[in-house]
Design an enzyme around this catalytic site. Structure first.
Site, short mmCIF file in Angstrom:
data_model
loop_
_atom_site.label_atom_id
_atom_site.label_comp_id
_atom_site.label_asym_id
_atom_site.label_seq_id
_atom_site.Cartn_x
_atom_site.Cartn_y
_atom_site.Cartn_z
N LYS A 56 0.82 -1.21 0.00
CA LYS A 56 0.00 0.00 0.00
C LYS A 56 0.85 1.26 0.00
CE LYS A 56 -4.41 -1.78 1.44
NZ LYS A 56 -5.58 -1.71 2.34
N ARG A 90 -3.79 -10.44 4.43
CA ARG A 90 -4.11 -10.38 3.01
C ARG A 90 -2.91 -9.76 2.28
NH1 ARG A 90 -6.40 -6.66 -0.60
NH2 ARG A 90 -7.76 -7.61 -2.20
#
Length: 371
Positions: A305, A340
């Protein structure tokens, strides 16, 4: 005036015997919490804060306002709750250790893979197989990018993207989650064999989602995102991001339970990167153990991210492996059950080494005095 309570684990220890048993097994996993902050807020301001270990928790609860007694007991039980395994088709996913969920994006505008798995189905299938072989417990398939500024996708197009991938992964014997906000996509994916609904809008995007999820009988993952329309990243205004996200997830859990979804089928996700600044993301990551007080299994999704790039000279998404693994380990240390990730092999290897350290600590009594 409105009083709210938060029981936040502050310090972790390698094993309970190192502190004469004055620690709890966090969420039934392999992390042990020793010191806790028992925090009371009133209208958003902290009015009471006490540091305690498990031996002093009952006395600390006795000093709380009477109105918070039941909530204190519920959060303390949640922190110590051993969650039952997820039964996903023929696969049993244990939640007493971290499990890795591999990401398969079949979108044209994914921030990470650039749409290559949509353009080449054979490459997508090979990637899914490699993730499964590397140790992914679940394959999470998504057909819509949720990065900031991404265009909304028509439900029919999303179905066309994800169903071939779901069918292939099911044929491989994988446990499959469908990453979608739309009940039509949920229904089509479950009919194709998917086992979990992973909704980044926490079943708020479509009013039909709650009812469908309750009737489906499958586990659901509810993620925090401040936006309630097409833009999940909007309206990110927080007084205290940690406590605000905690309250939001508690409300999402309760809304799901009221709709008929059993608590044992609800997984929560603090939504790192969704409508949060870098400082707010870091605050949440430093407070990850707190969310076990909600009494649900927890998922952490922070792989590749933007915040990792912001902390590493604006590294591009495909060059964020080190930061991704570092944050995955932070999730393991915080007792999170599901991670995840894009880079399954490396994360599984890190998990296995981390587990070796935990196993060694639990069986090491060499530094204790003989009674």
């Amino acid at each position: 005036m409105s009083d709210k309570l938060y029981i936040q684990p502050l310090t972790l220890v390698t094993c309970p015997q190192a502190v004469a048993g004055d620690a709890i097994r966090l969420a039934g996993g392999m992390a042990y919490a020793r010191e806790f902050a028992v925090v009371v807020t009133r209208d958003g301001a902290v009015v009471q804060r006490e540091l305690v270990t498990p031996e002093g928790i009952d006395e600390a609860f006795g000093r709380l306002p009477d109105s918070l007694g039941a909530e204190a007991e519920a959060q303390w039980a949640g922190l110590r709750m051993a969650h039952p395994p997820l039964q996903l088709g023929e696969r049993t996913i244990r939640l007493d250790q971290p499990q890795v969920m591999g990401i398969l994006n079949v979108t044209p505008d994914s921030f990470s893979d650039g749409g290559k798995f949509l353009d080449d189905p054979e490459e997508a299938q090979a990637h899914a197989g490699a993730m499964l072989e590397a140790g992914a417990a679940i394959i999470d398939i998504g057909g819509e990018s949720t990065r900031p500024g991404a265009a909304a996708v028509w439900e029919g197009d999303e179905i066309k993207r994800v169903i071939p991938a779901v069918e292939h992964c099911v044929r491989m014997g994988a446990a499959v989650s469908i990453d979608t906000r739309r009940p039509g996509v949920m229904e089509a994916a479950l009919a194709a064999g998917a086992h979990i609904i992973n909704d980044v809008s926490a079943l708020r995007h479509d009013p039909r989602s709650l009812e469908f999820a309750a009737a489906s009988g499958v586990p659901v993952i509810l993620m925090h995102a401040p936006g309630d329309g097409d833009d999940l990243h909007s309206d990110g205004n927080y007084g205290s991001v940690v406590f605000d996200v905690f309250d939001w997830l508690r409300a999402a859990r309760d809304r799901a339970v009221e709709a008929g979804i059993p608590r044992e089928r609800i997984v929560l996700d603090p939504g790192i990167g969704f409508g949060k600044t870098l400082a707010e993301n870091l605050a949440l990551l430093n407070a990850l153990p707190l969310f076990h007080a909600l009494g649900q299994p927890m998922l952490l999704g922070v792989s590749r991210k933007r915040m990792i790039g912001a902390l590493s000279n604006e590294a591009e998404a495909h060059k964020r492996l080190g930061g991704s693994v570092m944050l995955a380990v932070a999730g393991m240390q915080a007792g999170y059950q599901l991670l995840r990730v894009h880079d399954v092999y490396d994360t599984v290897q890190a998990r296995n080494v981390w587990r070796g350290l935990r196993d060694a600590a639990l069986t090491d009594f060499s530094s204790l005095a003989d009674d």
